[in-house]
Design a protein around this motif. Structure first.
Motif, PDB file in Angstrom:
ATOM      1  N   GLY B 217       0.818  -1.207   0.000  1.00  7.86           N
ATOM      2  CA  GLY B 217       0.000   0.000   0.000  1.00  7.86           C
ATOM      3  C   GLY B 217       0.850   1.254   0.000  1.00  7.86           C
ATOM      4  O   GLY B 217       0.519   2.245   0.652  1.00  7.86           O
ATOM      5  N   THR B 218       1.968   1.193  -0.709  1.00  6.72           N
ATOM      6  CA  THR B 218       2.896   2.335  -0.761  1.00  6.72           C
ATOM      7  C   THR B 218       2.975   2.861  -2.201  1.00  6.72           C
ATOM      8  O   THR B 218       2.617   2.161  -3.149  1.00  6.72           O
ATOM      9  CB  THR B 218       4.300   1.898  -0.320  1.00  6.72           C
ATOM     10  OG1 THR B 218       4.654   0.697  -1.037  1.00  6.72           O
ATOM     11  CG2 THR B 218       4.315   1.587   1.166  1.00  6.72           C
ATOM     12  N   ARG B 219       3.439   4.087  -2.360  1.00 15.39           N
ATOM     13  CA  ARG B 219       3.610   4.623  -3.704  1.00 15.39           C
ATOM     14  C   ARG B 219       4.730   3.876  -4.407  1.00 15.39           C
ATOM     15  O   ARG B 219       5.737   3.552  -3.777  1.00 15.39           O
ATOM     16  CB  ARG B 219       3.998   6.098  -3.631  1.00 15.39           C
ATOM     17  CG  ARG B 219       2.902   6.945  -3.039  1.00 15.39           C
ATOM     18  CD  ARG B 219       3.417   8.364  -2.779  1.00 15.39           C
ATOM     19  NE  ARG B 219       2.290   9.211  -2.458  1.00 15.39           N
ATOM     20  CZ  ARG B 219       2.104  10.426  -2.971  1.00 15.39           C
ATOM     21  NH1 ARG B 219       2.983  10.954  -3.789  1.00 15.39           N
ATOM     22  NH2 ARG B 219       1.028  11.125  -2.644  1.00 15.39           N
ATOM     23  N   PRO B 220       4.581   3.622  -5.706  1.00 18.97           N
ATOM     24  CA  PRO B 220       5.683   2.958  -6.418  1.00 18.97           C
ATOM     25  C   PRO B 220       6.934   3.798  -6.235  1.00 18.97           C
ATOM     26  O   PRO B 220       6.901   5.013  -6.431  1.00 18.97           O
ATOM     27  CB  PRO B 220       5.224   2.957  -7.885  1.00 18.97           C
ATOM     28  CG  PRO B 220       3.768   3.242  -7.859  1.00 18.97           C
ATOM     29  CD  PRO B 220       3.460   3.973  -6.587  1.00 18.97           C
ATOM     30  N   GLY B 260      11.110   1.376   7.487  1.00 20.84           N
ATOM     31  CA  GLY B 260      10.525   1.759   6.204  1.00 20.84           C
ATOM     32  C   GLY B 260      10.436   0.575   5.269  1.00 20.84           C
ATOM     33  O   GLY B 260      10.505  -0.579   5.691  1.00 20.84           O
ATOM     34  N   LEU B 261      10.299   0.861   3.983  1.00 18.27           N
ATOM     35  CA  LEU B 261      10.132  -0.184   2.986  1.00 18.27           C
ATOM     36  C   LEU B 261      11.495  -0.551   2.397  1.00 18.27           C
ATOM     37  O   LEU B 261      12.186   0.303   1.847  1.00 18.27           O
ATOM     38  CB  LEU B 261       9.205   0.318   1.877  1.00 18.27           C
ATOM     39  CG  LEU B 261       8.967  -0.645   0.708  1.00 18.27           C
ATOM     40  CD1 LEU B 261       8.254  -1.907   1.185  1.00 18.27           C
ATOM     41  CD2 LEU B 261       8.153   0.044  -0.379  1.00 18.27           C
ATOM     42  N   GLU B 336       0.848   5.043   0.868  1.00 24.35           N
ATOM     43  CA  GLU B 336       1.768   5.662   1.812  1.00 24.35           C
ATOM     44  C   GLU B 336       3.078   6.044   1.127  1.00 24.35           C
ATOM     45  O   GLU B 336       3.528   5.363   0.206  1.00 24.35           O
ATOM     46  CB  GLU B 336       2.045   4.619   2.901  1.00 24.35           C
ATOM     47  CG  GLU B 336       2.660   5.151   4.169  1.00 24.35           C
ATOM     48  CD  GLU B 336       3.021   3.976   5.085  1.00 24.35           C
ATOM     49  OE1 GLU B 336       4.025   4.092   5.798  1.00 24.35           O
ATOM     50  OE2 GLU B 336       2.305   2.941   5.050  1.00 24.35           O
ATOM     51  N   ASN B 337       3.663   7.130   1.583  1.00 20.81           N
ATOM     52  CA  ASN B 337       4.967   7.555   1.072  1.00 20.81           C
ATOM     53  C   ASN B 337       6.033   7.022   2.026  1.00 20.81           C
ATOM     54  O   ASN B 337       6.599   7.766   2.817  1.00 20.81           O
ATOM     55  CB  ASN B 337       4.992   9.086   1.008  1.00 20.81           C
ATOM     56  CG  ASN B 337       5.992   9.581  -0.007  1.00 20.81           C
ATOM     57  OD1 ASN B 337       6.849   8.832  -0.456  1.00 20.81           O
ATOM     58  ND2 ASN B 337       5.900  10.849  -0.341  1.00 20.81           N
TER      59      ASN B 337
END
Lengths: 428, 428
Positions: B217-220, B260-261, B336-337
């Motif tokens: 659910g994060t921005r590419p 984070g991611l 999400e960013n």
């Protein structure tokens, strides 16, 4: 956010409680992904007093799942009770009549009554979804009916009964006979109440019937399946197969042939190095072949609370997003009533038999095979202390009809100690 | 049967012609499965005069894909031209403005402009679908965004560049150096016009960014990927890895960490016996781990006319059935960013270096590793004829930061012949 989407869950066993767990834990995630507030309003199970380790006090309780299915505050009826007939079917029909969508994990009910239920659902403008009925957490119904919808499916294969795969894998790794591992599986709670559902291949056959219906646009036809369990596999078969570079798997295969739809669920020899040969324990695997996509392999847990509830809730998410389609991927009335074609395509076979140790016994067997047009690729006779001599034969490609003719003729002789075991060899 | 669903195809290369082929061959099947008559009304490609081996005379021809995208007789704009910017993006934006849904195979465009395009599509009430952009024929976007929608995804991994996997597999089987197999792949037409898109890991990185966006659910976030190609892998690395029970794969991994991611696309050592280790040639594989479903593995062809067109047409079937959802599985504004976390989780590493053959060289290296807190699991120095001594080190679990610190310190010494090669070991 639109109005809430309200679930009624019939059955609070492993899967039902798994669904409860996901709805509670992932409320925010489900809302973000589907745009709907998904909540449980009512539940039903046999014993209302049993401690299930979860507080179910917030939900209305119905003693009868048929009553649950008709509640005004239920939008989706989730059937995770099981059973071909009886309460599961009554409640599913009641839900459709009352204008509810149905999500079910019930392969047996759909394999037998799928056509009638699909017709009823379409007449009512409702959906029946059943991702959880086949291969647990693997989204194979979705892959087949949606992702690969532009393909003419040429073949579907799979290892889709985790218990049988566990037993066969354990026999090989532990070097123990079928009976010992069967007892082990029973002790571990891996077996259905009627174990023949598992080891007789019936459960896997139910699943295959559903896959074939979607893949080939045919009516689910459980009776058309050539069905054979794993209960006659001996440790010796597993050893011999391994020695030749094969593993024995309870393999389901469905494909169209010139003579109709061929559906088989039977123990087969598959190459050890193939993805199916590599599959160990309770894991499931499905291989889908289509004219455009070539071959897709899906692998994952075939059972368990989490994986099965994941599949149930995947269906709920589809409905929450407004994804609606006919039960088997096309209108029920358009599903073909294809004739059952039994083992039309030739294959090599593995044959094991015990011969009385008297002169000319082996010659009799070889002559019978030759007379039926079955040609021998390899043959081994083993040293032995008993009066019966173990003999293994691997044939060249032959039809099952020719082989069955030979086996009948063998049984009419006086040299066999017991009926031969014949296993198809699938060189995937 | 409702009104026809009309396709406009921009790009008549391999994939575009594959789509034309499916629409023509499977008209009946598509109608039966979707309830719509799906037809092509217009096409666009650079060269209108080129003989493509197919009669395209029945379709309107547009020189400019932007014009195609806006035609009144096009409902779905199929973008199979490729390219991050330029015509592909202009035409996609024009299509959305004109109220068309978009189906694209363009991973590069979406990895870079996916957020903006998703926002534009939602504002216009239109869909962008991109199953063909990741892993060719494997319906992984569908599995992740729909089938597993009720899962909190914990990790996504994959071998998603067939060319790199072909090169690495062939290096091992042929025992030939990278340069030789690279030329072979080029001769076979397996490489992109800019080969660094493949061997530099960029194409695979684009795909990973799309998978991560849906999964978490994060921005590419392509720029957030720790990206490393396969062009520094030597045949010696492949041999050493095999000797330790590993294969080298260009492996993509995305997971959430406390910081984070984390997204990585880099050559890694994976166990030979794991599904990823067993993957040979141009085949793709994606492993998805979720809190409920445990682990799902998907395998299939990552490229080619049939598989890619199968994915494009799967998206078309979804739209024909009225399945509509936001581009990355949830509203673009809710993505999400997430900050990029680089290799936060510790792992063992494989290190190869060439040391000048002088006293104390190895001691210097060992001392530096120790000072950075990197502990050595195994070390080998080989006999050699050159002035440089090949040295291999397998570390215990360490962070990439500690390892990078050690590598910097090593490079400041006078004992290294060239920068060391460091590969992460993933014990899946």
């Amino acid at each position: 956010m639109t109005t809430p989407l309200r679930l009624g869950i019939a059955g609070l066993g492993t899967v039902g409680l798994g669904v409860v767990g996901i709805v509670r834990k992932q409320a925010d995630l489900l809302a973000r992904r589907t745009g709907r507030d998904i909540r449980i309003t009512a539940v039903s199970a046999r014993d209302a007093t049993k401690d299930r380790g979860v507080n179910l006090g917030g939900y209305a309780w119905e003693a009868d799942p048929v009553d649950l299915a008709q509640r005004d505050d239920v939008d989706i009826f989730i059937e995770v009770m099981g059973g071909i007939d009886g309460a599961a079917k009554d409640a599913t029909e009641a839900a459709l009549r009352a204008g509810k969508d149905v999500v079910t994990a019930n392969k047996a009910m759909l394999a037998i009554h799928g056509q009638a239920l699909a017709e009823q659902a379409e007449a009512a403008g409702r959906c029946i979804k059943f991702e959880a009925a086949v291969a647990g957490g693997i989204p194979v119904i979705k892959a087949l009916s949606e992702g690969l919808a532009a393909n003419e499916i040429t073949r579907v294969m799979g290892v889709i009964n985790g218990t049988c795969n566990y037993i066969l894998t354990r026999m090989e790794s532990a070097g123990l006979p079928y009976e010992a591992i069967f007892r082990e599986a029973a002790d571990l709670g891996y077996l259905e109440t009627d174990p023949m559902l598992d080891v007789g291949g019936i459960d896997a056959g139910h699943k295959l019937a559903l896959l074939a219906a979607i893949a080939f646009g045919t009516r689910p036809d459980f009776d058309g399946i050539e069905l054979e369990g794993i209960d006659r596999i001996e440790i010796e078969d597993i050893r011999q197969a391994a020695d030749m570079g094969y593993r024995i798997k309870l393999l389901g295969v469905a494909q169209r042939t010139g003579r109709g739809l061929e559906q088989r669920m039977q123990p087969c020899l598959v190459p050890i190095s193939s993805p199916l040969g590599q599959l160990e324990g309770g894991t499931n695997m499905i291989v889908i072949e289509g004219d455009a996509v070539e071959q897709i392999v899906l692998r994952g847990p075939g059972a368990g609370a989490g994986p099965t509830a994941s599949a149930v809730m995947g269906d709920v998410c589809d409905l929450a997003r407004g994804f609606r389609m006919p039960t088997f991927g096309q209108p029920a009335a358009s599903l073909e009533n294809a004739p059952a074609a039994r083992a039309v395509l030739p294959a090599p076979y593995y044959l094991r038999m015990a011969l009385l140790d008297k002169p000319g016994a082996l010659a009799k067997i070889a002559t019978i095979l030759g007379a039926s047009g079955v040609s021998i690729d390899r043959m081994r006779q083993y040293g032995h202390s008993e009066p019966a001599a173990p003999v293994l034969i691997v044939t060249h490609k032959t039809t099952r009809a020719a082989l069955d003719e030979a086996i009948s003729a063998m049984q009419a002789t006086d040299v066999l100690v017991s009926p031969p075991v014949a296993l198809r060899i699938e060189n995937l």
